[in-house]
Motif scaffolding. Structure first.
Motif, short mmCIF file in Angstrom:
data_model
loop_
_atom_site.label_atom_id
_atom_site.label_comp_id
_atom_site.label_asym_id
_atom_site.label_seq_id
_atom_site.Cartn_x
_atom_site.Cartn_y
_atom_site.Cartn_z
N LEU A 18 0.83 -1.20 0.00
CA LEU A 18 0.00 0.00 0.00
C LEU A 18 0.87 1.25 0.00
O LEU A 18 1.87 1.33 0.72
N CYS A 19 0.50 2.22 -0.84
CA CYS A 19 1.20 3.49 -0.93
C CYS A 19 0.17 4.61 -0.94
O CYS A 19 -0.98 4.41 -1.37
N GLY A 20 0.58 5.79 -0.51
CA GLY A 20 -0.23 6.97 -0.77
C GLY A 20 -0.16 7.28 -2.25
O GLY A 20 0.79 6.89 -2.93
N LYS A 21 -1.16 7.99 -2.77
CA LYS A 21 -1.18 8.23 -4.22
C LYS A 21 0.04 9.02 -4.69
O LYS A 21 0.51 8.85 -5.81
N GLN A 22 0.58 9.89 -3.81
CA GLN A 22 1.76 10.68 -4.16
C GLN A 22 2.32 11.31 -2.90
O GLN A 22 1.67 11.32 -1.86
#
Length: 261
Positions: free
Chosen positions: A115-119
């Motif tokens: 999982l990552c933040g969008k940017q």
């Protein structure tokens, strides 16, 4: 379920300063925070853990001070954290960063979800997540506003300007999330105590399988030629008169004097 969350420590956007000689951020003395979108990613990871069981590990690439960001994630509920920190990683663009993160994740072994933040709010490129998925040869789902995993099937709602798309894939998968997906929880007192006791392991270039020619500044095809702060423009003037007619007359006079009209 083995869940990995990629986080980044970023400078507080109200305090950004640039070194005019090196064209890089000045981090010394500048307040730093966990990238807000990455907190949404962590919250979603914790929800998946609560539903399916398993473990949440956070990973970051950055200077030694980034360990504080990882400890904040542990205080929120993450089980483990790893910091990739080495001078060899310095000056990396998004491609070199994703290569380093991929090497770190491969060292973990098996995983189900990344999982990552969008940017990140300092670069705003939204490139590291998709590049990371490519290096790991796994499916990627970006700009996700709703996530559900059932029996190994991943179903998401992907946000875009005109609505959303419903997409399905299978594990393993990389998901980048938007802010509307959830509201990150606050760290508990018990969580903060755990984070204070936790030692964050640091992996250097020697600890992960990387090609030194493909990481850091040397491995970055994107080069920043110049960064500068625009000169402050002349402050505007507020025209205040007793009547609208008088204000318009004064404005027209000033525009004539400036030879604008």
């Amino acid at each position: 379920m083995e869940i990995i969350v990629c986080v980044k420590q970023v400078p507080d956007t109200t305090e950004v300063k640039i070194d005019p000689q090196t064209n890089t951020l000045i981090r010394q003395g500048v307040p730093s925070i966990v990238n807000p979108f990455d907190k949404n990613a962590l919250e979603e990871a914790l929800k998946l853990k609560e539903k399916h069981g398993g473990r949440v590990t956070v990973i970051s690439m950055g200077p030694p001070q980034a360990a504080e960001a990882l400890k904040e994630c542990i205080a929120m509920g993450a089980d483990e954290a790893v910091l990739l920190s080495d001078r060899a990683f310095g000056g990396a663009d998004t491609l070199a960063t994703s290569r380093t993160l991929a090497a770190g994740i491969k060292k973990f072994g098996n995983f189900d979800v990344i999982l990552c933040g969008k940017q990140a709010i300092d670069g705003d490129t939204a490139q590291v997540g998709p590049e990371l998925a490519e290096h790991l040869a796994i499916s990627q789902l970006t700009y996700v506003s709703k996530l559900d995993i059932t029996a190994g099937v991943v179903r998401v709602e992907r946000e875009h300007e005109e609505g959303y798309e419903v997409i399905e894939t299978t594990l393993p998968v990389l998901v980048s999330v938007v802010k509307s997906i959830n509201e990150p929880r606050y760290a508990s007192i018990k969580g903060r105590m755990k984070a204070n006791r936790k030692e964050v392991p640091v992996w250097t270039a020697a600890d992960v399988d990387v090609n030194l020619d493909e990481i850091g500044l040397k491995g970055s095809p994107t080069q920043v030629r110049r960064i500068f702060t625009p000169q402050q423009r002349v402050q505007g003037e507020i025209i205040q008169e007793d009547t609208a007619r008088a204000a318009v007359t004064r404005l027209l006079t000033k525009l004539n004097q400036a030879k604008i009209i």
